[in-house]
Scaffold this motif. Structure first.
Motif, PDB file in Angstrom:
ATOM      1  N   GLY A   1      17.462  19.854   8.799  1.00  0.00           N
ATOM      2  CA  GLY A   1      16.393  20.225   8.439  1.00  0.00           C
ATOM      3  C   GLY A   1      14.803  20.354   9.153  1.00  0.00           C
ATOM      4  N   GLY A   2      14.995  19.308   8.571  1.00  0.00           N
ATOM      5  CA  GLY A   2      13.864  17.826   9.847  1.00  0.00           C
ATOM      6  C   GLY A   2      14.217  17.955  11.250  1.00  0.00           C
TER       7      GLY A   2
ATOM      8  N   TRP B   1      16.027  20.437  12.777  1.00  0.00           N
ATOM      9  CA  TRP B   1      15.453  21.616  13.543  1.00  0.00           C
ATOM     10  C   TRP B   1      14.078  22.063  13.378  1.00  0.00           C
ATOM     11  CZ3 TRP B   1      18.722  22.769  17.526  1.00  0.00           C
ATOM     12  CH2 TRP B   1      19.685  23.179  17.060  1.00  0.00           C
ATOM     13  N   GLY B   2      13.258  21.583  12.619  1.00  0.00           N
ATOM     14  CA  GLY B   2      12.174  21.677  12.242  1.00  0.00           C
ATOM     15  C   GLY B   2      10.979  21.593  13.629  1.00  0.00           C
ATOM     16  N   GLU B   3      11.698  20.014  13.935  1.00  0.00           N
ATOM     17  CA  GLU B   3      11.442  19.588  15.199  1.00  0.00           C
ATOM     18  C   GLU B   3      11.378  20.057  16.886  1.00  0.00           C
ATOM     19  OE1 GLU B   3      11.555  15.873  18.374  1.00  0.00           O
ATOM     20  OE2 GLU B   3      11.891  15.709  15.908  1.00  0.00           O
TER      21      GLU B   3
ATOM     22  N   ARG C   1      12.399  23.655  16.841  1.00  0.00           N
ATOM     23  CA  ARG C   1      11.516  24.630  16.454  1.00  0.00           C
ATOM     24  C   ARG C   1       9.906  24.709  16.821  1.00  0.00           C
ATOM     25  NH1 ARG C   1      10.601  27.264  10.294  1.00  0.00           N
ATOM     26  NH2 ARG C   1       9.852  24.995  10.311  1.00  0.00           N
ATOM     27  N   GLU C   2       8.988  23.936  16.844  1.00  0.00           N
ATOM     28  CA  GLU C   2       7.767  23.192  16.908  1.00  0.00           C
ATOM     29  C   GLU C   2       7.857  23.244  18.327  1.00  0.00           C
ATOM     30  OE1 GLU C   2       5.064  22.726  15.135  1.00  0.00           O
ATOM     31  OE2 GLU C   2       5.948  23.948  13.954  1.00  0.00           O
TER      32      GLU C   2
ATOM     33  N   ASP D   1      14.473  28.357   6.310  1.00  0.00           N
ATOM     34  CA  ASP D   1      13.488  27.245   6.127  1.00  0.00           C
ATOM     35  C   ASP D   1      12.896  28.186   7.316  1.00  0.00           C
ATOM     36  OD1 ASP D   1      11.347  25.422   6.836  1.00  0.00           O
ATOM     37  OD2 ASP D   1      12.107  24.209   8.273  1.00  0.00           O
TER      38      ASP D   1
END
Lengths: 322, 161
Positions: free
Chosen positions: A183-184, A186-188, A190-191, A65
């Protein structure tokens, strides 16, 4: 050798070392930003976040991603370890799989890659820098003070994390999301890590832009300046570094004000540093400075004493606002 | 418990005393402000500092010496000053430095008395607007966080011989 045993042999510390990353924080069990362990490189640009032994069916084992590669590695029956690698690059991840014989079998379990894509990765892997040469490729890699910053900021963030029951609940809920939407999830994270990285980079940039005397200070002094600033922040302000929003803007403004005072004390800090009289780490005087508890009169006094070579009075003045 | 409260009280007052002293030291770095304050008060000014290192540092680098034309105390242009009070333990000992030149007279010397404890006396005499004026400053200090005894100062004086 069973498939599950092979995967459980994956040691995340060894894995992190392969990517040139070192431990920043490991929770008991949670640490910021709601994971079990955080690894990063010296510049904090490349990170590895880990959640171990998540109960549930292993989701898709490799998810790419943007700048993040997520690996979901089965451990024991009904459990998996999820690893998010940020700015590491899929070719490097592939190289890790190839090098790690015990997980090579797992790699083969993954969906076969399109031939063209595999060729591209193959070429990229040829150009991958070795860990030894990273300092040449990325100059900031050679600078270790970002890591030292995290050595003090990490425990502070972890302490804040531990003290916030609500965040722990959020972490537990997050793990449920990890099974259904990795994905959702780890996306958070990562932010949040990106905000932390931005915060450190902002400080680093400001220090470089500051008066020459400050930017030339030894790393240990720069680290003391930053650690003391972080130590002066309250729980909410520290959390805002991760969560962003108006709180983060206020922290940045406070950081700028602190750095203005540091510039005024440039000669004093330089003199104390050269005399080895500047406290390292989380220095009470610098904390007081960051918290706005050191008046201009004290700063003027310290400058005055420094200009007249009165070192003992200069260090004495440091005790006054505390 | 009361002893603990007293300890905190004295620690607090000692710090407050130190900070007041440093504030005043800062003020006296400005020679004009020092002279003005000396004229206003019309007697010896007091400057309480934490220890002899701070006091020595201030006394020997006192900007007024340089700015009023005496230079900083040094072995080339200043001469040794010996204790003159016959009744004093410091009589005949090298306890400081002094200079006389066209600008007037300046002196810095180590001293002790029951009222001020251990201190450096700074004295500047000069002609100002056709009048002789004298400015005095006592830079007080403590010995190991306690008022210095006469013996403490005698030992310090011995190290200056």
């Amino acid at each position: 050798m069973s498939y599950a045993a092979s995967v459980s042999a994956v040691d995340v510390d060894v894995m992190a070392r392969f990517f040139g990353l070192r431990l920043v924080s490991r929770g008991a069990p949670w640490t910021f930003p709601g994971v079990h362990a955080v690894f990063a490189d010296q510049s904090f640009a490349r990170q590895m976040l880990v959640i171990e032994n998540v109960p549930g069916k292993t989701p898709e084992r490799l998810i790419e991603d943007g700048n993040m590669v997520i690996l979901n590695l089965p451990t024991t029956a009904g459990h998996f370890t999820s690893v998010a690698l940020i700015n590491v690059g899929r070719p490097r991840v592939e190289a890790w799989f190839e090098q790690t014989s015990v997980v090579r079998q797992l790699w083969r379990q993954l969906a076969p890659l399109p031939t063209a894509q595999a060729q591209i990765w193959g070429c990229e892997r040829c150009r991958l820098p070795t860990l030894d040469s990273l300092a040449d490729v990325v100059p900031v890699f050679a600078q270790d003070h970002m890591r030292h910053l995290m050595e003090c900021l990490g425990p502070m963030l972890q302490g804040v994390w531990d003290s916030t029951g609500g965040m722990v609940t959020a972490a537990a809920n997050g793990v449920r999301q990890l099974v259904t939407d990795p994905g959702g999830f780890w996306g958070e994270k990562r932010e949040q890590m990106s905000r932390l990285g931005d915060f450190l980079a902002h400080f680093d940039t400001k220090i470089r832009e500051m008066a020459a005397g400050i930017s030339r200070l030894p790393d240990r002094v720069k680290v003391a300046l930053m650690c003391s600033f972080a130590g002066s922040l309250g729980t909410d302000a520290l959390l805002s570094i991760l969560t962003g929003g108006a709180g983060l803007a206020a922290v940045m403004l406070r950081l700028d004000r602190y750095l203005v005072k540091i510039v005024r004390l440039e000669q004093v800090i330089g003199a104390l540093s050269s005399l080895n009289r500047l406290p390292t780490g989380n220095a009470p005087f610098l904390q007081a400075l960051a918290a706005g508890r050191v008046g201009d009169d004290v700063i003027d006094a310290m400058r005055g004493f420094q200009q007249h070579g009165m070192t003992d009075l200069m260090t004495g003045a440091m005790a006054c606002p505390l | 418990m009361p002893a603990l409260i007293m300890l905190f009280f004295f620690a607090g007052t000692a710090e407050a005393r130190l900070c007041r002293g440093l504030e005043r030291a800062m003020e006296f770095l400005n020679t004009n402000r020092f002279l003005q304050r000396s004229r206003e008060v019309g007697r010896e000014l007091m400057l309480p500092l934490a220890d002899i290192s701070q006091a020595r540092s201030f006394a020997f680098r006192f900007p007024a010496f340089r700015e009023l034309g005496f230079g900083s105390p040094n072995a080339n242009t200043w001469r040794r000053y010996q204790g003159r009070l016959a009744a004093s333990d410091l009589h005949g000992h090298n306890v400081g430095w002094e200079i006389s030149n066209g600008q007037g007279h300046a002196r810095v010397r180590l001293d002790w008395d029951e009222h001020k404890g251990g201190h450096y006396n700074i004295e500047i005499r000069r002609l100002h607007n056709g009048r002789n004026e004298t400015h005095r400053l006592a830079v007080q200090f403590q010995c190991n966080n306690h008022p210095c005894s006469r013996q403490d100062i005698n030992r310090l004086a011995q190290s200056m011989q």
